[in-house]
Each structure stands twice: as structure tokens, then as C-alpha cells.
Scaffold this motif. Structure first.
Motif, short mmCIF file in Angstrom:
data_model
loop_
_atom_site.label_atom_id
_atom_site.label_comp_id
_atom_site.label_asym_id
_atom_site.label_seq_id
_atom_site.Cartn_x
_atom_site.Cartn_y
_atom_site.Cartn_z
N SER A 145 -47.39 -112.44 44.18
CA SER A 145 -46.08 -111.95 43.99
C SER A 145 -45.84 -110.71 45.13
O SER A 145 -44.58 -110.74 45.40
CB SER A 145 -46.20 -110.93 42.59
OG SER A 145 -46.36 -111.57 41.37
N SER A 146 -46.88 -110.32 45.62
CA SER A 146 -46.56 -109.45 46.73
C SER A 146 -46.00 -110.12 48.02
O SER A 146 -44.91 -109.81 48.37
CB SER A 146 -48.10 -108.85 47.16
OG SER A 146 -48.76 -108.56 46.22
N HIS A 147 -46.33 -111.32 48.41
CA HIS A 147 -45.87 -112.17 49.32
C HIS A 147 -44.46 -112.96 49.08
O HIS A 147 -43.65 -112.97 49.86
CB HIS A 147 -46.75 -113.20 49.80
CG HIS A 147 -48.10 -112.74 50.54
ND1 HIS A 147 -49.33 -113.39 50.37
CD2 HIS A 147 -48.28 -111.54 51.13
CE1 HIS A 147 -50.30 -112.46 50.86
NE2 HIS A 147 -49.62 -111.72 51.61
N ALA A 148 -44.32 -112.83 47.62
CA ALA A 148 -43.09 -113.31 47.29
C ALA A 148 -41.96 -112.26 47.58
O ALA A 148 -40.84 -112.53 48.16
CB ALA A 148 -42.94 -113.77 45.74
N LEU A 149 -42.34 -111.03 47.35
CA LEU A 149 -41.38 -110.05 47.53
C LEU A 149 -40.97 -109.74 49.22
O LEU A 149 -40.02 -109.32 49.60
CB LEU A 149 -42.10 -108.73 47.06
CG LEU A 149 -40.99 -107.59 47.24
CD1 LEU A 149 -39.63 -107.45 46.57
CD2 LEU A 149 -41.77 -106.10 46.49
N ILE A 150 -42.28 -109.87 50.01
CA ILE A 150 -42.04 -109.60 51.45
C ILE A 150 -41.48 -110.95 51.88
O ILE A 150 -40.36 -110.72 52.79
CB ILE A 150 -43.57 -109.56 52.04
CG1 ILE A 150 -44.10 -108.30 51.47
CG2 ILE A 150 -43.35 -109.64 53.64
CD1 ILE A 150 -45.71 -108.08 51.99
N GLY A 151 -41.58 -112.00 51.50
CA GLY A 151 -40.64 -113.23 52.01
C GLY A 151 -39.36 -112.91 51.44
O GLY A 151 -38.44 -113.46 52.19
N GLY A 152 -39.04 -112.37 50.29
CA GLY A 152 -37.72 -112.20 49.88
C GLY A 152 -36.98 -111.24 50.80
O GLY A 152 -35.92 -111.42 51.16
#
Length: 330
Positions: free
Chosen positions: A105-112
Motif C-alpha cells: 500500500s505504501s508504494h501504491a501511494l508513492i506511485g500514485g
């Protein structure tokens, strides 16, 4: 318009935090549940409570996410950018949850955030991403695997002459403490990402003159991730607890202890690592002490593919949302 947009952004950020809770709850409790050290209900309550405590302890990771990924946006355009980033992260969370894949979820947010910033023509802090996101993303699972392997070997050597029944019972209770420890680490890491996004939006709209996380943001993010954890994440729990390797009390204790150590050290330095990556790699490291075939490498490969895809997939969704909303609202 701006106030309504801010309220909507805060609401969807907390919704992301909620999905983070049920998506990543399995990281903290799958091991303890699969070995029957804790019942699913008790494990969820324990994880939710410790997530809440962890989220209240520190804001160093929140500062990295809020200040170290993209340049601070401003006004309505900034709200659209951050809103798009959160939508991209939620979309990837739901897709991987449906497939039962423990992605980050962390990298999903950063990717977003990166995808939305590129679509909006805003500055992306590539140096900060490389040093504080990509490098830890690679190093933390390798560290989890290596420490899991070494720690499990140490336990096997220390207890090689002990009564197996007594050892098994001891690690049964040890897993309860280890589950609490990793849940605390999850709160230290994952709730802070949402704090960073909400604080970034408050700076963008002029409600804060500088980046500092208000108490109400901390409490709101901590509560959202705790409630999300209580809702459970059974699909992902089955993958981590049963499909990667078959765990017993000693190996479960080892995997959770190593994961906690990596999360605490990363949080201390403000590095937004993935609880999912660390936990899964620790489980694989522990399993590899038996023999390499003890790890179901096909399942591990599917998980690794989800890891690799997370940043670009979330970025593409966020970029599409940003372009759509920009054309409609701005």
C-alpha cells in the motif's frame, strides 16, 4: 470549491488508510493465526490496537512522504493532484486484495503521487525517491530474507537439545508478543503515509504554513487504519500464512521478530518501507532454513511480480484520474 475539495480529499485519504488496514492486516497476524497461536478475532483486535499505538508514536515517515516525493502543490490544482494519487493507490489496493496478493500500500501511494505529478507537470523529487523509496524497497526485503534465515538458524542451534514440546509451547506464547510488535511497526509505517498526504493537502490549501502533522490528522489516520484492520484481510492472510511456506510456532516467531526489527529501524530513519515486502521476505528466509523447496517459489514469484508492478500501475491509474479531473474541474 477549495474547502469542499479539501474535505473530499481528507475523506478519500482516510478511505485509503482504511483499505490499507484491511489489505495489510494480514502482514501482522497471518503467521500467528496460521500457527493457531492466536484466534483470528483476537489477532485482529490485537493488530488494530497496536496499529493505533504505532501511528501515534512518530511522524518521521509522514514527513518523507509529504515532503520528499513531489514538490508541494498549491490551490485547487494541488488538491486534484493529491486526490488523483490517492485514487490510484486505492484502486491498486483493491485489485491486489481481490487477487489475494500481498502488495505494498505504501508504494501504491508513492506511485500514485509520482504518476499524478507527472500528469500535472509538477516537479517529482527523483533523488529523494531513489534514496528514500527505491533503495529501501530493494534493500528491506533482502534484509528481511537474510535476517530471517540467520535468526531461524540461531534458534535451531540454541534449542537443538531442548524438549520439542516445551520449545513449541514457549514459541506459541512468544508469537503473541511478536504479533503485537509487528502490528506496532505497521502502525509506525503505514498510517504515517496517510498523515503525510493529508498534511500535504493542508499546506497546499494554505491551512498550514509549513509541513507539520496536526494532532487531529494523527488521530484520524490512526483510527482509520485501526478500523480497517478490524475488518480483516482473509484472502491475503491465507497467502502469507499458508501458501508461501508451512509455518510452525518457532518459524512464525522468527519471521515476525525479524520483520519488526526491520520496520522499527526503517521508521527511525524516516524510510517508507513496505510492511508487506518485509514480512513476506522474512517468511521466505525462515522457510529456506529447512530446504529451498520448502518455500513455494511459484507463489513467491507472483508476489514479487505484484511488488514490481505496484509503483507503475498505481502511477498510471493516478495519472489517468489526474488528467480526467483536470480537464473537468480546472
Amino acid at each position: 470549491m477549495e474547502l469542499a475539495g479539501l474535505v473530499a480529499l481528507i475523506a478519500i485519504s482516510l478511505a485509503f488508510d482504511f483499505t490499507n488496514g484491511f489489505h495489510d492486516a494480514a502482514n501482522a497476524i497471518a503467521v500467528a493465526v496460521s500457527t493457531r497461536a492466536l484466534s483470528p478475532r483476537v489477532a485482529l483486535i490485537l493488530a488494530a490496537a497496536m496499529n493505533l499505538v504505532g501511528a501515534l508514536i512518530s511522524t518521521s515517515v509522514a514527513a518523507t512522504v509529504g515532503k520528499g516525493v513531489i514538490a508541494s502543490p498549491s490551490g485547487n490544482a494541488g488538491l486534484v493532484l493529491v486526490f488523483s494519487a490517492v485514487v490510484g493507490a486505492i484502486a491498486w489496493n483493491l485489485i491486489t486484495w481481490r487477487l489475494g496478493l500481498p502488495s505494498s500500500s505504501s508504494h501504491a501511494l508513492i506511485g500514485g503521487l509520482v504518476g499524478a505529478a507527472i500528469a500535472a507537470g509538477s516537479e517529482v523529487k527523483w533523488a529523494g525517491i531513489g534514496g528514500k523509496v527505491v533503495a529501501p524497497m530493494v534493500i528491506s526485503p533482502l534484509t528481511g530474507f537474510a535476517l530471517g534465515f540467520l535468526f531461524m538458524l540461531a534458534l535451531l542451534w540454541l534449542f537443538r537439545r531442548s524438549n520439542p514440546h516445551v520449545v513449541n509451547r514457549s514459541f506459541h506464547y512468544g508469537q503473541m508478543a511478536a504479533a503485537a510488535a509487528i502490528s506496532l511497526g505497521h502502525g509506525l509505517q503505514d498510517a504515517q503515509k496517510t498523515m503525510g498526504v493529508i498534511t500535504l493537502s493542508l499546506v497546499a490549501t494554505g491551512h498550514l504554513s509549513s509541513f507539520r502533522v496536526p494532532l487531529w490528522v494523527i488521530l484520524a489516520a490512526a483510527s482509520a487504519i485501526g478500523l480497517g484492520t478490524l475488518s480483516g484481510g482473509w484472502r491475503i492472510m491465507r497467502t502469507l500464512g499458508r501458501r508461501v511456506i508451512k509455518l510452525d510456532n518457532a518459524s512464525g516467531f522468527a519471521a515476525q521478530t525479524v520483520s519488526s526489527i526491520v520496520l522499527y529501524v526503517s521508521s527511525h530513519f524516516g524510510l517508507p518501507v513496505s510492511t508487506t515486502h518485509v514480512t513476506t521476505s522474512s517468511i521466505m528466509g525462515v522457510g529456506a532454513t529447512r530446504k529451498l523447496s520448502a518455500v513455494r517459489w511459484g507463489v513467491a514469484g507472483n508476489i514479487a511480480a505484484a511488488w514490481v508492478l505496484t509503483l507503475p500501475a498505481a502511477a498510471m491509474v493516478a495519472a489517468a484520474v489526474e488528467l480526467g479531473l483536470h480537464s473537468i474541474l480546472l
